[in-house]
Write a protein that holds these residues in place. Structure first.
Motif, PDB file in Angstrom:
ATOM      1  N   UNK A  92       0.875  -1.174   0.000  1.00 18.57           N
ATOM      2  CA  UNK A  92       0.000   0.000   0.000  1.00 18.57           C
ATOM      3  C   UNK A  92       0.910   1.221   0.000  1.00 18.57           C
ATOM      4  N   UNK A  93       0.751   2.065  -1.008  1.00 21.69           N
ATOM      5  CA  UNK A  93       1.671   3.180  -1.229  1.00 21.69           C
ATOM      6  C   UNK A  93       1.279   4.462  -0.496  1.00 21.69           C
ATOM      7  N   UNK A  94       0.121   4.512   0.138  1.00 20.11           N
ATOM      8  CA  UNK A  94      -0.407   5.804   0.578  1.00 20.11           C
ATOM      9  C   UNK A  94      -0.337   6.084   2.074  1.00 20.11           C
ATOM     10  N   UNK A  95       0.280   5.210   2.855  1.00 19.89           N
ATOM     11  CA  UNK A  95       0.450   5.526   4.274  1.00 19.89           C
ATOM     12  C   UNK A  95       1.550   6.568   4.417  1.00 19.89           C
ATOM     13  N   UNK A  96       1.328   7.513   5.320  1.00 23.64           N
ATOM     14  CA  UNK A  96       2.322   8.549   5.589  1.00 23.64           C
ATOM     15  C   UNK A  96       2.818   8.492   7.021  1.00 23.64           C
ATOM     16  N   UNK A  97       2.155   7.694   7.846  1.00 22.56           N
ATOM     17  CA  UNK A  97       2.535   7.600   9.256  1.00 22.56           C
ATOM     18  C   UNK A  97       2.227   6.206   9.770  1.00 22.56           C
ATOM     19  N   UNK A  98       2.962   5.821  10.796  1.00 28.79           N
ATOM     20  CA  UNK A  98       2.706   4.547  11.476  1.00 28.79           C
ATOM     21  C   UNK A  98       2.778   4.793  12.971  1.00 28.79           C
ATOM     22  N   UNK A  99       1.829   4.215  13.691  1.00 24.35           N
ATOM     23  CA  UNK A  99       1.843   4.257  15.145  1.00 24.35           C
ATOM     24  C   UNK A  99       1.971   2.810  15.600  1.00 24.35           C
ATOM     25  N   UNK A 100       3.060   2.517  16.286  1.00 26.45           N
ATOM     26  CA  UNK A 100       3.320   1.151  16.729  1.00 26.45           C
ATOM     27  C   UNK A 100       2.947   1.045  18.207  1.00 26.45           C
ATOM     28  N   UNK A 101       1.754   0.529  18.474  1.00 25.09           N
ATOM     29  CA  UNK A 101       1.346   0.335  19.859  1.00 25.09           C
ATOM     30  C   UNK A 101       2.052  -0.864  20.466  1.00 25.09           C
ATOM     31  N   UNK A 102       2.617  -1.694  19.627  1.00 23.53           N
ATOM     32  CA  UNK A 102       3.419  -2.823  20.082  1.00 23.53           C
ATOM     33  C   UNK A 102       4.333  -3.250  18.949  1.00 23.53           C
TER      34      UNK A 102
END
Length: 186
Positions: A92-102
């Motif tokens: 998927x090319x359109x994510x700009x951020x990631x939040x890693x809760x784990x």
């Protein structure tokens, strides 16, 4: 959501993600959750909270594929929750951020989740926001993975911002840069 940043929120348990998703839905933020199939059919389960006839939120489940999530961005969804289904093999090319809760159970899985946020380019630059939480009360190896991820991200030019206020200022400056670029194109 306010800044229209397409965000992948990675959780280790479906129920935890659904609670977070419900909280956001109550605030009017459209979000979906993709995970392995829960109903036993083909495809992945995609959860979403939608208003029912009484105006309260109801959790619905459909099946789909990761590409269905990409289409959701055009429909005003900016937060996508996921479990391990997004760790590998998804483009998927359109994510700009990631939040890693784990962290993932292995380091490669976690770096793959971070990789989902690094494919979208702005003004020709590869800009991604990664919020990473350190697992301190659980499995010791996950806390160790956090330190390894932090070092790896730093060695790849990722800026470590420890205060939320500084993070918000960084987002605003990039948005200002984007608007200036758009004005110059006109």
């Amino acid at each position: 959501s306010e800044h229209k940043i397409n965000t992948l929120a990675c959780v280790n348990k479906i129920k935890n993600g659904q609670k977070l998703m419900e909280t956001l839905a109550k605030q009017g933020i459209k979000c979906k959750f993709i995970c392995g199939n829960q109903s036993g059919g083909l495809g992945n389960s995609i959860f979403e909270y939608v208003p029912n006839k009484r105006g309260t939120l109801k959790l619905i489940e459909t099946t789909g594929i990761p590409e269905d999530i990409e289409k959701s961005f055009d429909e005003g969804y900016h937060v996508i929750f996921s479990t391990s289904v997004m760790q590998e093999g998804v483009d998927i090319q359109r994510f700009q951020a990631a939040v890693l809760f784990t962290g993932a159970k292995n380091f490669i899985g976690t770096t793959q989740m971070i990789g989902r946020a690094t494919r979208q380019k702005k003004n020709g630059k590869n800009i991604a926001f990664v919020i990473d939480f350190k697992d301190i009360g659980g499995i010791p190896i996950l806390a160790d993975h956090y330190e390894i991820r932090k070092a790896a991200m730093k060695s790849n030019g990722i800026i470590n911002v420890e205060k939320v206020q500084d993070f918000c200022k960084l987002i605003e400056s990039i948005n200002d840069e984007q608007e200036e670029s758009n004005e110059n194109k006109k």
